[in-house]
Design an enzyme around this catalytic site. Structure first.
Site, PDB file in Angstrom:
ATOM      1  N   ASP A  46       0.843  -1.198   0.000  1.00  0.00           N
ATOM      2  CA  ASP A  46       0.000   0.000   0.000  1.00  0.00           C
ATOM      3  C   ASP A  46       0.879   1.248   0.000  1.00  0.00           C
ATOM      4  OD1 ASP A  46      -2.956   1.048   0.651  1.00  0.00           O
ATOM      5  OD2 ASP A  46      -1.518   2.256   1.775  1.00  0.00           O
ATOM      6  N   TYR A  51       3.259   9.764  -0.507  1.00  0.00           N
ATOM      7  CA  TYR A  51       4.341   9.161   0.288  1.00  0.00           C
ATOM      8  C   TYR A  51       5.696   9.333  -0.398  1.00  0.00           C
ATOM      9  CZ  TYR A  51       0.400   6.563   2.442  1.00  0.00           C
ATOM     10  OH  TYR A  51      -0.784   6.202   3.040  1.00  0.00           O
ATOM     11  N   LYS A  76      -2.548   5.977  -4.411  1.00  0.00           N
ATOM     12  CA  LYS A  76      -3.632   6.923  -4.116  1.00  0.00           C
ATOM     13  C   LYS A  76      -3.357   8.278  -4.755  1.00  0.00           C
ATOM     14  CE  LYS A  76      -3.584   4.737   0.442  1.00  0.00           C
ATOM     15  NZ  LYS A  76      -2.176   4.666   0.866  1.00  0.00           N
ATOM     16  N   HIS A 109      -7.300   9.706  -2.046  1.00  0.00           N
ATOM     17  CA  HIS A 109      -6.649   9.614  -0.732  1.00  0.00           C
ATOM     18  C   HIS A 109      -7.502  10.264   0.375  1.00  0.00           C
ATOM     19  CE1 HIS A 109      -2.309   9.210   0.968  1.00  0.00           C
ATOM     20  NE2 HIS A 109      -3.182   8.995   1.913  1.00  0.00           N
TER      21      HIS A 109
END
Ligand code: NDP
Length: 283
Positions: A46, A51, A76, A109
């Site tokens: 994930d 990120y 996302k 997200h």
């Protein structure tokens, strides 16, 4: 090796119930951490554009020699890219960063109801296009509250396959989970051990002692028995393994009830409240 169950999503596709999350893993360390997870047996990763480590995820999967079709990859949409044209560009950027021509699951997200004139519907309709063209094998949402999900149900064609929300013993998020159950939306529990915050809890510790497991394992097992999907994060090799070894024991109904009773409601939330969260990353 642990046996991870597959859950069936509302479009008939399957998702491994247990995976590896890479939030807050330094981009330079991500490939190494994901490689360790794959070695142990994790087959579900994930990540997210926000990120900044999608490259490392793709790199580790390619280097592992494991068939792409045997690893389930989620990413996302960046909060800054909710407008349809931006979402197109961002999705292409995600595929390029991962180095794959599809993702198994792509999520909005955050709903950001106070931004974009409250319009997450056109964003969702853009994800429907990625689903239709096959580059996103499944689509879903993250941090959506009941009224956000209901709006998608009223105004669009596709029911999200999953809703990825904060869930752990101190914040069981039942209202949103229940809506998901009633409408065929699987719940993915983020921060499943509350970033470590539940690991010294006396109730969980007592159960852990009785079953001969760690408090992290007991907490992760509680999620699995509730039917939620989890992907704990760790960059510590022993913990990456520990978090995966949760399929060789079972909690009793009393254990399950006792852990669920630790819920503190809104007070137990460790992350942001999706109704007001309006973070836009700087570009
Ligand atoms: P977790 O609940 O998975 O906790 C991670 C923290 O706990 C790290 O500090 C880790 O330390 C520590 N830890 C992990 N395993 C153990 C263990 N067995 N014993 C003791 N400590 C341990 O938090 P996350 O917030 O990372 O959530 C997991 C995933 O959920 C994320 O990686 C991301 O994929 C997703 N997520 C999604 C969000 C969203 O908005 N959609 C928001 C937040 C998370 P160390 O690494 O040093 O071992």
């Amino acid at each position: 090796m642990s046996h991870v169950p597959d859950l069936v999503m509302n479009n008939g596709k399957t998702i491994p119930q247990h995976g590896f999350g890479v939030f807050q893993i330094d981009p330079a360390e991500t490939a190494d951490a994901v490689r360790k997870a794959l070695d142990i047996g994790y087959r579900h990763i994930d990540t997210a554009e926000m990120y900044r480590n999608e490259e490392g995820v793709g790199e580790a999967i390619r280097a592992s020699g494991i068939d792409r079709s045997d690893v389930f990859v989620t990413s996302k949409l960046n909060n800054a890219d909710h407008r349809p044209d931006d979402a197109w560009r961002a999705f292409e950027g995600t595929l390029k960063a991962l180095g794959f021509d599809y993702v198994d699951l792509f999520l909005i997200h955050w709903p950001l109801p106070t931004l974009y004139d409250g319009d997450f519907v056109s964003t969702w309709q853009t994800l429907e296009e990625f689903y239709a063209d096959g580059r996103a094998r499944s689509i879903g949402v993250s941090n959506f509250q009941v009224d956000h999900l209901q709006r998608l149900a009223d105004e669009t064609e596709t029911v999200p396959a999953v809703n990825q929300i904060e869930v752990h013993p101190y914040f069981t998020n039942e209202k949103v989970r229940t809506y998901g159950k009633e409408h065929g939306i699987l719940t993915e529990a983020w921060s499943p051990i509350a970033q470590g915050g539940v690991l010294n809890d006396p109730t969980i510790s007592a159960i852990a002692e009785r079953v001969g497991k760690t408090t992290a394992q007991v907490t992760l097992r509680w999620h699995v028995q509730r039917g939620d999907i989890i992907f704990p994060k760790s960059t510590t090799p022993s913990r990456i393994r520990e978090n995966f070894e949760i399929f060789d024991f079972e909690l009793t109904e009393d254990d399950m009830r006792a852990i669920s009773a630790l819920d503190k409601g809104e007070e137990g939330r460790t992350g942001s409240n999706p109704d007001v969260f309006d973070f836009l990353p700087r570009r």
